[in-house]
Design an enzyme around this catalytic site. Structure first.
Site, PDB file in Angstrom:
ATOM      1  N   ASP A  32       0.811  -1.224   0.000  1.00 53.33           N
ATOM      2  CA  ASP A  32       0.000   0.000   0.000  1.00 53.33           C
ATOM      3  C   ASP A  32       0.846   1.276   0.000  1.00 53.33           C
ATOM      4  OD1 ASP A  32      -2.249  -1.741   0.358  1.00 53.33           O
ATOM      5  OD2 ASP A  32      -1.920  -1.723   2.526  1.00 53.33           O
ATOM      6  N   GLU A 203     -11.477   0.010  -3.728  1.00 50.94           N
ATOM      7  CA  GLU A 203     -10.810   0.526  -2.525  1.00 50.94           C
ATOM      8  C   GLU A 203      -9.615   1.345  -2.997  1.00 50.94           C
ATOM      9  OE1 GLU A 203      -9.781  -3.046  -0.327  1.00 50.94           O
ATOM     10  OE2 GLU A 203      -8.061  -3.450  -1.622  1.00 50.94           O
TER      11      GLU A 203
END
Ligand code: FUB
Length: 444
Positions: A32, A203
């Site tokens: 991420d 997301e």
């Protein structure tokens, strides 16, 4: 196989080496990645994956906290250490291993770090917290409670040219945005849904602006394809946005999560994959250049081994992260504390090309080799396999194909500036392979 890779990461952590090409770092698992340029320096704020401790499900994400990295020199990622541990979250459940994707943004000379965590009060799956610092590398002063009115994962921040800030977040069929108050710690209005996005799980919202256009980017799964990175364009940070397609196709059966940043005039896509561990919950951050078409839409990014950056004097040139390979191949090795990929099966006249090396000031070049025979040499050439000869290394027996040694050659005619580098393997008899090569390094 999995165990082998896990061991690799643990041992590499003690060796403390940092890989400059893809994946960006190998001494720990990182996922991420949100990249930001602060004061001219390129920082990456990722989450971190961990091998689950005894008693935790082996197949779940196990994410205990955050670290951060900064690019030093042309291609070396320096680990700046921990940012926040799960058990330091004032409002968080202890030992929840739920520290998913974070972000960090600058506003008015202060740095705000946003992160999701599992709340102690059980009010949501994840809430989003924030800390503030005077410096990009912290330490951050953590707010004692989560941001009221926001629940969900994957905070993505954007500060517009008019200094107004927005928080994007969420995971599921819908993604949301809320303007933030001046203090960056409260929302200024109820979150609204980001409209007109394609159906499917989404997301990892991330917004950036280029030439007056707003690019709302997000991870997206189509029914027949795993995670892709998609984007939509609009004329305001709140939309409406028009879906444009994918920035990156599905690359694996795991998640993908990205950010986009401009550094030294080049746009870069940061994302993750699990190419070291072989397990999609032990990920490694990566980066590749991103290009725009004339009309402002984005050219799809194809993941590379080479990644970004320009190694210069003193930095490892990991030639096994090549741009082109011909006649030889790469393999993975473990030898005491040394582990990684290397070039092997170096057949006569095989070569490997590694683009963008800064030769300025280099007088010598080092090579990490292992060799089980005594004939032939390898040459370092400029630009391509027929290009100017920069240095040559006669090969010698190092004790075997797994006995590694660092050797050095002189650069007789200094080369200035950034050029592609080619390693050309040349036998002086008909042997099948010449030498195993791990890395090169320019020195003064
Ligand atoms: O890393 C945990 C979660 O997986 C992130 O929050 C998502 O974006 C996905 O990458």
């Amino acid at each position: 196989m999995k165990t082998r890779f896990i061991l690799f990461i643990l041992a590499a952590a003690s060796a403390g080496f940092v890989r400059a090409q893809n994946p960006l770092v190998t001494h720990m698992y990182t996922a991420d990645p949100t990249a930001r340029v602060f004061n001219g320096k390129l920082y990456v704020y990722p989450s971190s994956d961990q091998v689950p401790p005894e008693g935790r499900k082996a197949n779940d994400f196990c994410m205990p906290g955050y670290r951060m990295f900064v690019l030093e020199g042309g291609a070396t990622w320096k680990d700046l250490g921990p940012v926040l541990d799960q058990n330091e979250v004032p409002w968080g459940k202890k030992d929840s291993f739920a520290m998913w994707a974070p972000d960090c943004i600058e506003k008015d000379g202060k740095y705000y770090y946003y992160y999701p965590a599992a709340p102690l009060d059980g009010s949501a799956f994840r809430r989003i917290g924030v800390g503030v610092s005077d410096k990009p590398e912290g330490p951050f002063n953590w707010e004692t409670n989560y941001i009221d009115g926001v629940s969900g994962i994957d905070p993505g921040l954007f500060v517009d040219d008019d200094n107004k800030a927005y928080l994007y977040f969420g995971g599921g069929q819908e993604l949301f945005v809320a303007p933030l108050k001046e203090n960056m710690k409260e929302i200024a209005a109820e979150p609204v849904k980001v409209e007109h996005l394609p159906a499917g799980y989404k997301e990892g919202s991330f917004l950036f602006k280029r030439d007056g256009k707003y690019y709302f980017t997000f991870a997206h799964t189509f029914p027949d394809e795993g995670y892709t990175i998609g984007y939509a364009m609009g004329d305001s940070p709140l939309g409406p946005f028009v879906y444009q397609g994918k920035i990156m196709d599905n690359i694996s059966s795991g998640t993908n999560h990205h950010s986009v940043e401009k550094y030294q005039d080049k746009w870069i896509l940061f994302y993750h994959w699990w190419d070291i561990s072989g397990f999609n919950k032990l990920r490694s951050m990566r980066a590749d250049y991103l290009e725009f078409k004339q009309d402002g839409t984005i050219r799809k990014v194809i993941p590379t081994l080479r990644g970004i950056g320009t190694p210069g004097i003193g930095e490892l040139i990991q030639v096994d992260r090549y741009n082109e390979i011909n006649g030889c191949r790469i393999a993975f090795f473990e030898n005491g504390n040394e582990r990684g990929w290397y070039i092997c099966e170096t057949e006569p006249n095989s070569y490997v090309r590694f683009d963008r090396v800064n030769f300025t000031g280099a007088k010598k070049i080092q090579a990490r080799i292992a060799c089980g025979q005594t004939f032939g040499k390898f040459e370092i050439r400029q630009n391509n396999q027929w290009g100017k000869l920069i240095a040559e290394f006669p090969v010698h027996y190092t004790g075997g194909w797994n006995s590694w040694e660092t050797v050095e050659a002189k650069i007789d005619e200094p080369v200035d500036g950034v050029h592609n580098l080619v390693v050309l393997f040349k036998p002086d008899w008909g042997g099948r392979k010449l030498v195993n090569l791990d890395w090169l390094k320019l020195t003064k």
